[in-house]
Design a protein around this motif. Structure first.
Motif, PDB file in Angstrom:
ATOM      1  N   ARG A   1       0.812  -1.212   0.000  1.00  0.00           N
ATOM      2  CA  ARG A   1       0.000   0.000   0.000  1.00  0.00           C
ATOM      3  C   ARG A   1       0.846   1.261   0.000  1.00  0.00           C
TER       4      ARG A   1
ATOM      5  N   TYR B   1      -7.914   0.436   1.856  1.00  0.00           N
ATOM      6  CA  TYR B   1      -7.899   0.764   3.282  1.00  0.00           C
ATOM      7  C   TYR B   1      -9.227   0.465   3.955  1.00  0.00           C
TER       8      TYR B   1
ATOM      9  N   GLU C   1      -8.842   3.356   8.843  1.00  0.00           N
ATOM     10  CA  GLU C   1      -7.591   3.796   8.231  1.00  0.00           C
ATOM     11  C   GLU C   1      -7.851   4.745   7.053  1.00  0.00           C
ATOM     12  N   ARG C   2      -9.097   4.788   6.611  1.00  0.00           N
ATOM     13  CA  ARG C   2      -9.428   5.446   5.358  1.00  0.00           C
ATOM     14  C   ARG C   2      -9.255   6.963   5.427  1.00  0.00           C
TER      15      ARG C   2
ATOM     16  N   ALA D   1      -5.647   7.785   5.035  1.00  0.00           N
ATOM     17  CA  ALA D   1      -5.195   7.594   3.655  1.00  0.00           C
ATOM     18  C   ALA D   1      -5.662   8.731   2.757  1.00  0.00           C
TER      19      ALA D   1
END
Length: 417
Positions: A28, A147, A151-152, A155
């Motif tokens: 990632r 994600y 976690e998004r 990100a």
């Protein structure tokens, strides 16, 4: 630790994972670095135009209202091409869309550098807008693939940081290089840079889906539009649209306001740097914060502050430091709002059906960028008819309306995904 959020989902409705992402973890960090690089370069080339607008207007004898259409046509094409290419990314994967989008954007930037008429400027910006539409709708979708819920936001904040850096250098380098070498040099040089980035996208790994006997195009469009029956999704889409209109529109008005007051092109570009820094840093901070406290509260705060700052902007002393400090707060309705509203949309769509994520993001971005498209158009008209002071006031009130709508968002914040 590398985790592919999309790989946790079972293959349903005939969908299967594509390419190397099928049964393996995805690096990632490399993916988000490449996406961030593309985001940075697009905003670098895109926003370098802003401090150069008066120079282009004088050289090509184009009125301020006409230049508003040159700035706006980019956003219109950004809006109109979101859904079809979001749909294509759901059907055929993200990687080919991202590469082709950057190549088309590069062609438009190069054409802008060699344009000599109002029509050729419009055509160049339209082509750039199509390329950017393909890239942005697919890159945000890829973040949703990679994600998880908590976690998004972080990100999305990384992409917003790239947006901020691109914005900072776009405004400053556009002004400085334009003063030194002329506005044409700026776009020709940036087109070479974006071409190199397009080539680097060959290193991307696929994260999307292909369809084998599952949803047809009609089904995917229907399901994507069905997501917009959710009240909170409608609200965040309206908020994103109005904030984009206000931030882009006021950014269009500001160079004329500053240069009419006797400031140079280079100084005008530098005024935007605090705006870009606040936009970038605020987006990153809001993204991280939203993973902890939810998306709604940060959204209310940033729209309220930005709206008030823009309402009082025209009452400030007309000098570069005062304008730079105040307009920096307006940056809160750019990067942070994009991060928070996009993340809210992705949260809802992934819970409904992640296979329509690209199409749903395309619909959201179409509406959001339609607001951005009419920002410079409305700003150009108000600038010629009523002057910059009223323009800033109207755009500030629009952001404050967004703050009120933010209060009405219902957020189901879950401890478990």
């Amino acid at each position: 630790m590398f985790i592919n959020a999309a790989s946790d989902q079972r293959t349903t409705h005939g969908k299967i994972m594509m390419s190397d992402a099928r049964n393996t973890y995805i690096d990632r960090e490399r993916q988000i670095f490449l996406l961030s690089t593309g985001t940075f370069c697009i905003f670098l080339a895109l926003l370098s135009l802003i401090p150069l607008l008066p120079m282009i207007s004088d050289e090509l004898a184009i009125s301020r209202s006409e230049l508003g259409w040159v700035a706006g046509v980019f956003m219109i094409c950004m809006a109109l091409f979101q859904i079809p290419f979001g749909l294509l990314s759901d059907r055929f994967g993200r990687r080919p869309m991202i590469i082709s989008g950057m190549l088309i954007f590069t062609a438009g930037v190069f054409m802008l550098g060699i344009s000599s008429t109002f029509v050729s400027l419009l055509a160049a910006r339209a082509i750039s807008g199509i390329g950017a539409a393909i890239f942005f709708t697919t890159s945000f979708t890829m973040v949703g693939d990679l994600y998880r819920l908590r976690e998004r936001g972080h990100a999305m904040g990384i992409l917003a940081i790239a947006t901020g850096f691109g914005t900072v250098l776009g405004y400053s380098m556009g002004g400085l290089l334009g003063d030194l070498y002329g506005w044409r040099f700026v776009f020709i040089w940036f087109s070479a840079l974006t071409l190199l980035v397009a080539i680097s996208f060959l290193l991307l790994k696929e994260t999307g889906y292909c369809t084998e006997g599952g949803y047809c195009y009609r089904d995917m469009i229907y399901l994507s539009f069905d997501v917009f029956r959710i009240k909170s999704v409608v609200l965040v889409t309206l908020i994103a649209m109005m904030c984009n209109m206000a931030s882009i529109g006021s950014s269009y008005v500001l160079p004329f306001y500053a240069q009419d007051a006797g400031m140079s092109v280079a100084v005008t570009g530098l005024i935007f740097i605090p705006f870009a820094i606040v936009s970038s840093a605020g987006a990153s901070a809001c993204g991280k914060c939203s993973d902890i406290v939810g998306r709604r509260r940060p959204l209310i705060v940033v729209t309220t502050i930005a709206g008030l700052a823009l309402v009082i902007f025209s009452w400030l002393p007309v000098n570069a430091p005062a304008m730079a400090v105040n307009f920096a707060l307006v940056g809160l309705c750019f990067g942070p709002v994009v991060t928070l509203t996009s993340t809210i949309l992705v949260d809802h769509v992934v819970r409904e059906d992640s296979h329509i994520l690209g199409t749903s993001m395309g619909t959201f971005n179409m509406i959001r960028w339609m607001g951005a498209a009419f920002g410079p158009v409305a700003g150009g008209i108000m600038l010629e008819v009523y002057g910059p002071e009223l323009s800033f006031m109207v755009f500030g009130l629009l952001i404050l309306i967004s703050a009120v709508l933010s209060i009405m968002i219902y957020e189901e914040w879950m401890d478990n995904e």
